[in-house]
Design an enzyme around this catalytic site. Structure first.
Site, PDB file in Angstrom:
ATOM      1  N   CYS A   1      28.478  41.668  37.205  1.00  0.00           N
ATOM      2  CA  CYS A   1      29.278  42.153  38.267  1.00  0.00           C
ATOM      3  C   CYS A   1      30.140  43.417  37.571  1.00  0.00           C
ATOM      4  O   CYS A   1      31.220  43.620  37.977  1.00  0.00           O
ATOM      5  CB  CYS A   1      30.440  41.200  38.924  1.00  0.00           C
ATOM      6  SG  CYS A   1      29.569  39.905  39.947  1.00  0.00           S
TER       7      CYS A   1
ATOM      8  N   HIS B   1      35.185  44.879  36.506  1.00  0.00           N
ATOM      9  CA  HIS B   1      34.349  43.807  37.628  1.00  0.00           C
ATOM     10  C   HIS B   1      34.344  44.419  38.907  1.00  0.00           C
ATOM     11  O   HIS B   1      35.167  45.188  39.416  1.00  0.00           O
ATOM     12  CB  HIS B   1      35.083  42.653  37.398  1.00  0.00           C
ATOM     13  CG  HIS B   1      34.248  41.446  37.792  1.00  0.00           C
ATOM     14  ND1 HIS B   1      34.393  41.356  39.357  1.00  0.00           N
ATOM     15  CD2 HIS B   1      33.477  40.608  37.361  1.00  0.00           C
ATOM     16  CE1 HIS B   1      33.837  40.029  39.776  1.00  0.00           C
ATOM     17  NE2 HIS B   1      33.083  39.876  38.300  1.00  0.00           N
TER      18      HIS B   1
ATOM     19  N   GLN C   1      40.224  37.307  32.700  1.00  0.00           N
ATOM     20  CA  GLN C   1      39.598  36.708  31.402  1.00  0.00           C
ATOM     21  C   GLN C   1      40.660  36.818  30.284  1.00  0.00           C
ATOM     22  O   GLN C   1      40.328  36.492  29.213  1.00  0.00           O
ATOM     23  CB  GLN C   1      38.548  38.096  30.890  1.00  0.00           C
ATOM     24  CG  GLN C   1      37.269  38.028  31.906  1.00  0.00           C
ATOM     25  CD  GLN C   1      36.435  37.089  31.849  1.00  0.00           C
ATOM     26  OE1 GLN C   1      36.508  36.071  30.826  1.00  0.00           O
ATOM     27  NE2 GLN C   1      35.690  36.733  32.877  1.00  0.00           N
TER      28      GLN C   1
ATOM     29  N   ASP D   1      44.226  42.988  35.889  1.00  0.00           N
ATOM     30  CA  ASP D   1      43.141  42.148  36.250  1.00  0.00           C
ATOM     31  C   ASP D   1      42.889  41.096  35.311  1.00  0.00           C
ATOM     32  O   ASP D   1      42.554  41.514  34.029  1.00  0.00           O
ATOM     33  CB  ASP D   1      41.926  42.687  36.656  1.00  0.00           C
ATOM     34  CG  ASP D   1      40.787  41.660  36.768  1.00  0.00           C
ATOM     35  OD1 ASP D   1      40.816  40.567  36.332  1.00  0.00           O
ATOM     36  OD2 ASP D   1      39.803  42.094  37.327  1.00  0.00           O
TER      37      ASP D   1
ATOM     38  N   LYS E   1      38.549  29.740  35.570  1.00  0.00           N
ATOM     39  CA  LYS E   1      38.525  30.378  34.245  1.00  0.00           C
ATOM     40  C   LYS E   1      39.329  29.871  33.129  1.00  0.00           C
ATOM     41  O   LYS E   1      39.205  30.282  31.903  1.00  0.00           O
ATOM     42  CB  LYS E   1      38.366  31.926  34.316  1.00  0.00           C
ATOM     43  CG  LYS E   1      37.389  32.453  35.046  1.00  0.00           C
ATOM     44  CD  LYS E   1      37.385  34.018  35.167  1.00  0.00           C
ATOM     45  CE  LYS E   1      36.582  34.584  36.196  1.00  0.00           C
ATOM     46  NZ  LYS E   1      35.304  34.589  36.160  1.00  0.00           N
TER      47      LYS E   1
HETATM   48  N1  7TS Z   1      37.739  40.222  37.126  1.00  0.00           N
HETATM   49  C1  7TS Z   1      36.877  39.812  36.105  1.00  0.00           C
HETATM   50  C2  7TS Z   1      37.410  40.766  34.950  1.00  0.00           C
HETATM   51  C3  7TS Z   1      36.224  38.946  36.013  1.00  0.00           C
HETATM   52  O1  7TS Z   1      35.492  38.410  34.994  1.00  0.00           O
HETATM   53  C4  7TS Z   1      36.190  38.419  37.211  1.00  0.00           C
HETATM   54  C5  7TS Z   1      34.948  37.094  37.314  1.00  0.00           C
HETATM   55  C6  7TS Z   1      36.614  38.532  38.423  1.00  0.00           C
HETATM   56  C7  7TS Z   1      37.678  39.514  38.385  1.00  0.00           C
HETATM   57  C8  7TS Z   1      36.437  37.817  39.745  1.00  0.00           C
HETATM   58  O2  7TS Z   1      37.126  36.491  39.585  1.00  0.00           O
HETATM   59  P1  7TS Z   1      36.948  35.421  40.712  1.00  0.00           P
HETATM   60  O3  7TS Z   1      37.443  34.006  39.883  1.00  0.00           O
HETATM   61  O4  7TS Z   1      37.824  35.807  41.979  1.00  0.00           O
HETATM   62  O5  7TS Z   1      35.458  35.340  40.885  1.00  0.00           O
HETATM   63  N2  7TS Z   1      34.054  37.139  36.176  1.00  0.00           N
HETATM   64  C9  7TS Z   1      32.801  36.509  36.210  1.00  0.00           C
HETATM   65  C10 7TS Z   1      31.738  36.577  35.384  1.00  0.00           C
HETATM   66  O6  7TS Z   1      31.874  37.314  34.257  1.00  0.00           O
HETATM   67  N3  7TS Z   1      30.678  36.016  35.777  1.00  0.00           N
HETATM   68  O7  7TS Z   1      31.062  35.252  36.751  1.00  0.00           O
HETATM   69  C11 7TS Z   1      32.193  35.632  37.222  1.00  0.00           C
END
Ligand code: 7TS
Length: 418
Positions: A376, A135, A215, A212, A238
């Site tokens: 992303c 990501h 997910q 990370d 999430k």
């Molecule tokens: N890493 C992964 C693997 C992610 O899927 C996401 C967000 C992030 C980092 C960032 O997370 P945040 O909570 O700091 O924003 N993924 C997604 C997505 O797949 N669609 O919208 C956000």
């Protein structure tokens, strides 16, 4: 105040309908009378009533700033905030609750490590290893670190099925490798990466490892001591918790060696114009008034997950993945992007040459929420030579009926896409 553990009978198997009833958003319709089919869980999950109520209770009854007051409400808020940290530490089996640093989410956790590592005298010759399926949140902070320090960003390629090229990773590891930052589960492909093995090999080369986990915490049990990762970042929103709150786990000795991230209230020991000293963990990394309601809401989300039989949940999600994969494959012209042997319940696909956005817009009109675009992960889309995908991502509250609604809608719109 009942917790979700009280209100949800422990499911020794998994009663998906009982769980769905705990989520108000899942009861609603969109575009008039179309019952919502929510398949955008990789972007954010819905929230159970227990989490919503806990956040409301905090603001309605206990609202106060933490760590600063002798008065009753401040004590209640501080106890709730620090109690949440303990609950979260137990959830990922951290050795100490002070290894749990509250952040705004995964993105901020990764930035914290990238920034502070850069401030701690990283060698200009050092390598940082990431992968092609990361990501942007696990790419850009490292690019910025490399720009500041002269370190080199090395990228593990991905094969056609969506698996990391492990041979290439092994070759990349050397005594120059300072850190490996890798996604536990790919948000675009669903690939579950072999992080345990990767951590072992990185440690053998003397490198640190950041996982990370954005997910993974909603799909599987995470044990940071068993993984032996040095850092693990995840987001509350999430995993059925509030937005704007997340966690960076770090091993105590490593966090102690890093300088602070941001300066301000709560992170100091003493301040004077002759020099300032910093507080110990975890406060050293938590400058300013934190997201107290977020932290207590996240602990409630953890209680919700812990009230379920996670093995039964995993079996339910893997049934959804297998069923959806089979049903989608039967649709003319549909191509699944990402067919790794180890996958979470995320399916990316394309229909013929149709732009993902057009498919997503038509599905939305039928009440089906999917995500379209590059998710992303632009470098990954470039790797496959595609503009993006349509992504259906399932959570524990989704059903085979949701899959049927998706497949039926795709069959209906397919003639319009010619
Ligand atoms: N890493 C992964 C693997 C992610 O899927 C996401 C967000 C992030 C980092 C960032 O997370 P945040 O909570 O700091 O924003 N993924 C997604 C997505 O797949 N669609 O919208 C956000």
């Amino acid at each position: 105040m009942p917790t979700s553990t009280d209100t949800v009978a422990r499911h020794t198997s998994f009663d998906v309908e009982a769980v769905r009833a705990l989520f108000p958003t899942l009861q609603r319709s969109v575009h008039g009378d179309k019952p919502l089919v929510y398949l955008d869980n990789a972007a954010t999950s819905q929230k159970p009533t227990a989490v919503i109520d806990r956040v409301r209770k905090y603001y309605a009854e206990d609202n106060s700033n933490v760590h600063r007051g002798v008065h009753r409400l401040s004590q209640i808020a501080t106890d709730a905030y620090e109690g949440a940290r303990e609950r979260i530490a137990a959830f990922i089996n951290a050795a100490h609750s002070h290894e749990i640093i509250y952040t705004r989410g995964t993105t901020e956790g990764i930035n914290l490590v990238a920034f502070t590592l850069g401030q701690s005298g990283l060698d200009g010759d050092a390598d940082i290893i990431i992968s092609e399926m990361e990501h942007h949140s696990n790419i850009v902070p490292w690019q910025m670190l490399c720009e500041r320090t002269g370190a080199n960003l090395r990228v593990i390629p991905v094969d056609d099925r969506g698996e990391l090229r492990y041979d290439a990773y092994r070759e990349m590891l050397s005594d120059r490798t300072a850190l490996v930052a890798i996604g536990h589960i790919s948000n675009s492909l669903g690939t579950i990466n072999p992080v345990r093995e990767m951590i072992r090999d990185a440690h053998a080369a003397g490198a640190l490892v950041l996982i990370d986990g954005a997910q993974s915490t909603q799909h599987m049990r995470v044990d940071v001591q068993e993984l032996d990762c040095d850092f693990f970042a995840f987001s509350g929103h999430k995993m059925f918790g509030p937005t704007g709150i997340g966690v960076l786990y770090g091993k105590e000795s490593i966090l102690n060696d890093l300088p602070p991230f941001q300066g301000g209230g709560d992170m100091i020991d003493h301040v004077s114009f002759d020099g300032t000293t910093y507080d110990s963990l975890p406060h050293k990394f938590e400058a300013g008034t934190p997201h107290i309601a977020g932290a207590v809401g996240l602990a409630e989300a953890v209680a919700f997950i812990e009230s379920l039989d996670m093995e039964a949940v995993a079996a339910h999600e893997s049934d959804l993945l297998a069923y959806a994969t089979e049903q989608l494959r039967a649709i003319d012209g549909l191509r699944i992007v990402g067919e790794a042997s180890e996958k979470a319940s995320v399916i990316s696909f394309l229909i013929g040459e149709t732009h993902p956005y057009d498919v997503g817009t038509l599905l939305d009109q039928m009440g089906i929420a999917v995500r379209t675009g590059h998710h992303c992960t632009e470098p990954l889309m470039d790797r496959y030579g595609i503009p993006g995908t349509v992504r259906a991502s399932f959570a524990l509250y989704n059903t085979r009926e949701d899959v049927d609604r998706l497949v039926d809608a795709l069959q209906r719109i397919q003639p319009m896409l010619a």
